[in-house]
Design an enzyme around this catalytic site. Structure first.
Site, PDB file in Angstrom:
ATOM      1  N   ARG A 243      10.148   5.602   8.482  1.00  0.00           N
ATOM      2  CA  ARG A 243      10.810   5.935   9.741  1.00  0.00           C
ATOM      3  C   ARG A 243      11.949   4.943   9.958  1.00  0.00           C
ATOM      4  NH1 ARG A 243       8.894  10.270   9.482  1.00  0.00           N
ATOM      5  NH2 ARG A 243       7.418  11.273  10.907  1.00  0.00           N
ATOM      6  N   GLU A 272      18.524   8.329  14.324  1.00  0.00           N
ATOM      7  CA  GLU A 272      18.925   9.597  13.728  1.00  0.00           C
ATOM      8  C   GLU A 272      18.966  10.733  14.743  1.00  0.00           C
ATOM      9  OE1 GLU A 272      15.847   9.455  10.624  1.00  0.00           O
ATOM     10  OE2 GLU A 272      15.129  11.361  11.400  1.00  0.00           O
ATOM     11  N   HIS A 290      16.865  12.785   6.044  1.00  0.00           N
ATOM     12  CA  HIS A 290      15.447  12.988   6.392  1.00  0.00           C
ATOM     13  C   HIS A 290      14.892  14.258   5.735  1.00  0.00           C
ATOM     14  CE1 HIS A 290      12.278  11.842   9.623  1.00  0.00           C
ATOM     15  NE2 HIS A 290      11.704  12.252   8.495  1.00  0.00           N
TER      16      HIS A 290
HETATM   17  P1  NAD Z   1      -0.850   6.588   5.591  1.00  0.00           P
HETATM   18  O1  NAD Z   1      -1.457   6.477   6.940  1.00  0.00           O
HETATM   19  O2  NAD Z   1      -1.660   7.179   4.486  1.00  0.00           O
HETATM   20  O3  NAD Z   1      -0.328   5.154   5.088  1.00  0.00           O
HETATM   21  C1  NAD Z   1       0.213   4.175   5.934  1.00  0.00           C
HETATM   22  C2  NAD Z   1      -0.238   2.807   5.415  1.00  0.00           C
HETATM   23  O4  NAD Z   1       0.412   1.799   6.199  1.00  0.00           O
HETATM   24  C3  NAD Z   1      -1.762   2.567   5.543  1.00  0.00           C
HETATM   25  O5  NAD Z   1      -2.263   2.099   4.313  1.00  0.00           O
HETATM   26  C4  NAD Z   1      -1.872   1.526   6.647  1.00  0.00           C
HETATM   27  O6  NAD Z   1      -2.978   0.634   6.467  1.00  0.00           O
HETATM   28  C5  NAD Z   1      -0.552   0.793   6.492  1.00  0.00           C
HETATM   29  N1  NAD Z   1      -0.137   0.086   7.703  1.00  0.00           N
HETATM   30  C6  NAD Z   1      -0.208   0.500   8.987  1.00  0.00           C
HETATM   31  N2  NAD Z   1       0.309  -0.419   9.808  1.00  0.00           N
HETATM   32  C7  NAD Z   1       0.726  -1.455   9.018  1.00  0.00           C
HETATM   33  C8  NAD Z   1       1.348  -2.697   9.280  1.00  0.00           C
HETATM   34  N3  NAD Z   1       1.635  -3.069  10.526  1.00  0.00           N
HETATM   35  N4  NAD Z   1       1.639  -3.496   8.232  1.00  0.00           N
HETATM   36  C9  NAD Z   1       1.321  -3.114   6.971  1.00  0.00           C
HETATM   37  N5  NAD Z   1       0.722  -1.946   6.665  1.00  0.00           N
HETATM   38  C10 NAD Z   1       0.433  -1.136   7.675  1.00  0.00           C
HETATM   39  O7  NAD Z   1       0.476   7.427   5.811  1.00  0.00           O
HETATM   40  P2  NAD Z   1       1.324   8.250   4.712  1.00  0.00           P
HETATM   41  O8  NAD Z   1       0.855   9.658   4.669  1.00  0.00           O
HETATM   42  O9  NAD Z   1       1.402   7.452   3.451  1.00  0.00           O
HETATM   43  O10 NAD Z   1       2.756   8.260   5.449  1.00  0.00           O
HETATM   44  C11 NAD Z   1       3.431   7.042   5.711  1.00  0.00           C
HETATM   45  C12 NAD Z   1       4.598   7.263   6.649  1.00  0.00           C
HETATM   46  O11 NAD Z   1       5.633   7.947   5.959  1.00  0.00           O
HETATM   47  C13 NAD Z   1       4.289   8.169   7.858  1.00  0.00           C
HETATM   48  O12 NAD Z   1       3.764   7.430   8.939  1.00  0.00           O
HETATM   49  C14 NAD Z   1       5.626   8.772   8.194  1.00  0.00           C
HETATM   50  O13 NAD Z   1       6.248   8.065   9.238  1.00  0.00           O
HETATM   51  C15 NAD Z   1       6.447   8.600   6.904  1.00  0.00           C
HETATM   52  N6  NAD Z   1       6.858   9.891   6.343  1.00  0.00           N
HETATM   53  C16 NAD Z   1       8.178  10.180   6.229  1.00  0.00           C
HETATM   54  C17 NAD Z   1       8.589  11.390   5.691  1.00  0.00           C
HETATM   55  C18 NAD Z   1      10.043  11.746   5.528  1.00  0.00           C
HETATM   56  O14 NAD Z   1      10.375  12.916   5.589  1.00  0.00           O
HETATM   57  N7  NAD Z   1      10.925  10.796   5.291  1.00  0.00           N
HETATM   58  C19 NAD Z   1       7.640  12.329   5.276  1.00  0.00           C
HETATM   59  C20 NAD Z   1       6.299  11.995   5.389  1.00  0.00           C
HETATM   60  C21 NAD Z   1       5.901  10.784   5.927  1.00  0.00           C
END
Ligand code: NAD
Length: 328
Positions: A243, A272, A290
């Site tokens: 994000r 954005e 995005h």
């Molecule tokens: P997920 O929940 O499986 O993984 C997130 C990880 O971050 C977890 O392992 C969690 O323990 C860790 N985490 C949380 N807070 C933290 C912190 N403060 N410091 C360190 N680690 C921390 O999520 P995911 O399915 O892998 O998705 C991750 C992110 O990707 C989503 O939250 C979303 O915002 C983003 N995303 C973006 C797009 C895009 O189109 N660009 C698409 C999908 C997801």
């Protein structure tokens, strides 16, 4: 009476078809783009909806929940991230919130790798160069890039997506993986020979590529700032497909201009769709709008999953992807 659902924006037909097959009465926004908050609230007040299928471009706060009224039991987000929804307000109003995790993991991991390879091999810059008619013949020093193979990748957030990016790095490119996460994953470390760093500060100086995969939270906003860019190698690249606000865009601009880091590739932006205009002048940055989850296959799966969450919740069953339980 049939359940009535409002869909805030056109989504792939696969999701719409599921909702119709479940006997739902649907109203899909006809606007070509994001509804403003007033438009969204106006639409929700017009009818009594049992559920809403919303997108990450909709900012869902207490006023929007209020406009949806008491009979509205669920907001099903068409995204894995849910930073666009005020969960506290949803909890207070007993409204369920769901998301679409898992189905987009492979696609976002692929896009992350596409960005990593493209920025290191200067693909977009070389394309601009070639189209501009500047290619006058092979040159030993022409547009030299950096290898990805064998380098060290620092993953910030080793969840579903971060772990798949790490998988491709280790299995496909013989990369060494370091990761920082609030939760350690020793099984992953054993399987991929990855090293855990309990602080970002001890990961950044050792990585050739840093890829961000944490959710947007108060604790992750501006996680990459002046201080942290200063800890990266001046040969390193930052990749962000999580994000936008996780990276301080002004600090990134300063780091790129000063040569504190070598390059960056972003799919998401702090404000954005606005992007800091001075970033657009730099060849050391690669930008995509995005679209990290944007393949036909994945967007159809996301639509089906969001629809399924609505169908299950409104049937009084437990939907597969609850991020905030409601009263239904
Ligand atoms: P997920 O929940 O499986 O993984 C997130 C990880 O971050 C977890 O392992 C969690 O323990 C860790 N985490 C949380 N807070 C933290 C912190 N403060 N410091 C360190 N680690 C921390 O999520 P995911 O399915 O892998 O998705 C991750 C992110 O990707 C989503 O939250 C979303 O915002 C983003 N995303 C973006 C797009 C895009 O189109 N660009 C698409 C999908 C997801």
């Amino acid at each position: 009476m049939a359940n009535k659902v409002f869909v805030t924006r056109k989504i792939p037909d696969s999701g719409i078809a599921l909702l119709k097959a479940a006997g739902f009465e649907l109203v899909v926004s006809e606007k070509d783009g994001v509804l403003t908050k007033d438009e969204l609230m106006g639409a929700l007040k017009k009818e009594k909806y049992d559920g809403v299928l919303c997108l990450l471009t909709d900012h869902i706060d207490d006023e929007v929940f209020n406009a949806a009224g008491k009979q509205c039991k669920i907001f099903a987000n068409y995204a894995v991230g849910f930073d666009n929804i005020d969960l506290k307000a949803a909890r207070t109003r007993n409204i369920m919130v769901t998301n679409t995790p898992g189905v987009l993991t492979e696609t976002v991991a692929e896009h992350t790798f596409a960005l990593m390879l493209a920025i290191a091999h200067r693909v977009a810059e070389a394309d601009r160069f070639t189209r501009a008619g500047k290619y006058k013949g092979w040159g030993p020093m022409l547009l030299l890039g950096s290898d990805v193979f064998g380098k060290t990748l620092g993953i910030i957030g080793l969840g579903r997506i971060g772990a798949r990016v790490a998988h491709h790095a280790v299995r496909g490119f013989d990369m060494k993986v370091l990761y920082y996460d609030v939760q350690r994953n020793e099984n992953f470390e054993r399987e991929y020979g990855a090293a855990y760093r309990d602080r970002i500060e001890t990961l950044l100086p050792d990585a050739d590529f840093v890829s961000i995969h944490v959710p947007l939270l108060e604790s992750t906003k501006h996680l990459m700032n002046d201080l942290r860019f200063g800890m990266m190698r001046n040969t390193a690249y930052l990749i962000n497909t999580s994000r936008g606000p996780i990276v301080d865009e002004q600090a990134l601009l300063r780091a790129l201009r000063a040569g504190t880091i070598k390059g960056a590739a972003l799919d998401v932006f702090e404000n954005e769709p606005a992007i800091e205009p001075l970033l657009l002048e730099l060849d050391s940055i690669l930008l995509t709008p995005h679209i990290a989850s944007g393949t036909i296959e994945t967007r159809e799966k996301m639509a089906r999953l969001a629809a399924n969450n609505l169908i299950e919740a409104l049937a009084g069953r437990v939907p597969p992807n609850i991020v905030q339980a409601g009263s239904s």
